[in-house]
Design a protein around this motif. Structure first.
Motif, short mmCIF file in Angstrom:
data_model
loop_
_atom_site.label_atom_id
_atom_site.label_comp_id
_atom_site.label_asym_id
_atom_site.label_seq_id
_atom_site.Cartn_x
_atom_site.Cartn_y
_atom_site.Cartn_z
N LEU A 143 0.82 -1.21 0.00
CA LEU A 143 0.00 0.00 0.00
C LEU A 143 0.86 1.26 0.00
CD1 LEU A 143 -2.72 -1.34 2.42
CD2 LEU A 143 -3.14 -0.52 0.11
N SER A 144 2.03 1.19 0.63
CA SER A 144 2.96 2.33 0.59
C SER A 144 3.38 2.62 -0.85
CB SER A 144 4.20 2.04 1.44
OG SER A 144 3.86 1.88 2.80
N TYR A 162 -3.08 -0.92 6.40
CA TYR A 162 -3.61 0.21 5.65
C TYR A 162 -2.90 1.52 5.97
CZ TYR A 162 -7.32 -2.56 3.62
OH TYR A 162 -8.01 -3.49 2.87
N ALA A 163 -2.12 1.54 7.06
CA ALA A 163 -1.30 2.72 7.34
C ALA A 163 -0.27 2.95 6.26
CB ALA A 163 -0.62 2.58 8.70
N GLY A 164 0.01 1.91 5.48
CA GLY A 164 0.95 2.05 4.38
C GLY A 164 0.53 3.10 3.37
N SER A 165 -0.77 3.27 3.19
CA SER A 165 -1.24 4.28 2.23
C SER A 165 -0.81 5.68 2.65
CB SER A 165 -2.76 4.19 2.07
OG SER A 165 -3.40 4.41 3.32
N GLN A 166 -0.85 5.95 3.96
CA GLN A 166 -0.40 7.26 4.45
C GLN A 166 1.11 7.37 4.40
OE1 GLN A 166 -2.90 9.14 4.62
NE2 GLN A 166 -4.23 7.36 4.48
N CYS A 175 -3.01 6.21 13.22
CA CYS A 175 -3.29 4.79 12.95
C CYS A 175 -2.79 3.91 14.08
CB CYS A 175 -2.64 4.36 11.63
SG CYS A 175 -3.46 4.94 10.14
N PHE A 176 -1.57 4.18 14.55
CA PHE A 176 -0.96 3.34 15.57
C PHE A 176 -1.46 3.69 16.97
CE2 PHE A 176 1.93 3.45 11.95
CZ PHE A 176 2.08 2.10 11.71
N ILE A 177 -1.74 4.97 17.20
CA ILE A 177 -2.29 5.37 18.50
C ILE A 177 -3.67 4.73 18.70
CG2 ILE A 177 -3.16 7.32 19.85
CD1 ILE A 177 -0.98 9.03 18.50
#
Length: 470
Positions: free
Chosen positions: A28-29, A161-165, A306-308
């Protein structure tokens, strides 16, 4: 007791499912870096003297640039629904791998196409890139459904999905340096395409559609995943022939509510992504696109959130504080209604309050990460067997919204310096957030639906499925 202890140990340590999640994150990144690379490269491509005069410059008017930037989404919307079916039939690995590899090769060809064919060929190339990237979300959703146990999906799914950011941040933050480097603006496409090809090689070697396809996975971890998914009626082979209950999809209130929530999320997200720079420049007299770090700030906030939020969700899950359904609705409400309030506030920010506007913009985009723990993973709650197809349907609808949202802005904002017109834009996005999440709260569900296991498929056990997530 011994078996339970082994499961707990297997669940607590890193395993193959975490490695697969990291590969999804990287996919996704790369996908998002390739998605936004033209939007940052086009500045140097049309004004080479201001960046690096040693490379070709193209005299493309604003209408041509808008067409080039939107062409990706015209291709992307077409393959969303078919991609879910392809991932279901051939497996998530081959579907994701094919789409990412071809898109990466097309990125490598972009500078050459611009030189030889002009904007027309580049536009056609971007349509093709959109077509092949349309497989990414449905395939990743299919893979998450197969690899990640239900209790770990909110956290690991959000990490993926944090990969998109992450890809957006890296591309926005480094594009200026790449364009000004001796390699010039073509390096933006060469690096993003090259990294995509490298990821394809890594995933070809170490990726797998299901735990059953991964030979070196431990017996304990395979059992852990299989036992956790037992109540969901997940088919062990993604290419297993199973009737797709299309009519059931579109007559299911929980799924229709999910479409509404996903579409509302994309309307606001892409309206902000495409129009806020213009708002900043013309109303607040602050060109946010001239500062790469400032442009990346809202997405960096979203990446961190995302991680928080995942950590909060993990603690709630461990303590059994709230049900899965309540968790989905709570986090989706945070992801849509907090930005809704920030958008309303943004509509009343004056031209002398640019710092406050940046803060509100950062809050709007940052808290939107909470949707990853809400509607973004809800497809798998409703139907693990058809999660990729459901994602394809909702992503298709939301892609249409991402096209028409900015078009409506162009219809409303006839004078880009008029604060009142921009206020209407923000209020419309806020209302859509309100309605979309409201429908999700009323009709949304987090238990496996009856149509997840169609009657046409022979069942081993005739006893009703226990809806343990409700």
């Amino acid at each position: 007791m011994v078996k339970s202890l082994r499961c707990d140990q297997s669940e607590s340590r890193l395993g193959v499912r975490h490695w697969q999640t990291f590969l999804f994150f990287l996919a996704l990144s790369v996908a998002y870096a390739q998605r936004v690379n033209l939007s940052v490269a086009i500045v140097a491509m049309t004004d080479a003297d201001a960046v690096n005069p040693d490379f070709p410059e193209y005299n493309w008017p604003e209408k041509t640039k808008s067409l080039l930037l939107s062409s990706f989404f015209w291709g992307n919307v077409l393959t969303q629904v078919p991609s879910g079916q392809l991932a279901r039939k051939f497996g998530g690995k081959i579907t994701l791998l094919t789409g990412m590899f071809i898109c990466s090769v097309l990125n490598l060809l972009t500078p050459l196409c611009a030189l030889w064919g002009g904007w027309e060929v580049v536009s056609a190339l971007r349509v093709m890139e959109g077509l092949f990237q349309g497989v990414v979300f449905p395939a990743v959703h299919t893979l998450i459904s197969a690899w990640i146990p239900p209790n770990e999906r909110p956290v690991l799914g959000t990490c993926a999905y944090a990969g998109s950011q992450f890809g957006t941040i890296v591309m926005l933050a480094t594009s200026g340096l790449l364009a000004a480097s001796p390699a010039g603006w073509p390096s933006i496409f060469y690096i993003s395409g090259g990294v995509g090809c490298l990821w394809s090689v890594v995933y070809f070697i170490w990726g797998a559609s299901t735990p059953a396809d991964y030979k070196s996975i431990s017996v304990e971890e395979r059992k852990l995943i299989k036992m956790a998914q037992a109540t969901e009626a997940v088919s062990e082979q993604p290419n297993e022939k199973m009737h797709t209950p299309w009519l059931s999809f579109f007559t299911s209130p929980p799924f229709l509510a999910l479409i509404a929530a996903h579409s509302a999320n994309n309307w606001g997200f892409w309206t902000l992504l495409t129009e806020i720079p213009s708002y900043m420049k013309n109303v607040l007299n602050k060109d946010i696109k001239s500062n790469a770090l400032l442009s990346a700030l809202p997405y960096f906030a979203m990446f961190c959130m995302c991680f928080i939020l995942s950590a909060i969700a993990m603690q709630l899950n461990k303590r059994n504080c709230i049900s899965t359904l309540t968790s989905r609705k709570l986090f989706n409400t945070i992801g849509l209604w907090v930005p809704m309030l920030a958008l309303i506030g943004l509509g009343y920010v004056g031209s002398d309050q640019s710092n406050l506007a940046v803060i509100l913009l950062t809050v709007t985009v940052g808290f939107n990460a909470s949707c990853y723990l809400g509607q973004q993973i809800n497809h798998i709650d409703l139907s693990p067997n058809f999660a990729g197809i459901l994602m394809g349907i909702t992503n298709c609808a939301s892609c249409i919204m991402s096209i028409f949202g900015p078009l409506l802005v162009g219809f409303i904002v006839t004078d880009e310096h008029d604060v009142e017109q921009w206020r209407i834009v923000f209020f419309i996005a806020a209302i859509i957030y309100l309605v979309g999440n409201g429908l999700f709260i009323i009709f949304g569900r987090a238990n496996v639906q009856k149509w997840n296991d169609p009657p046409a498929k022979p069942r081993r056990n005739s006893t009703p499925q226990v809806e343990s997530q409700h």
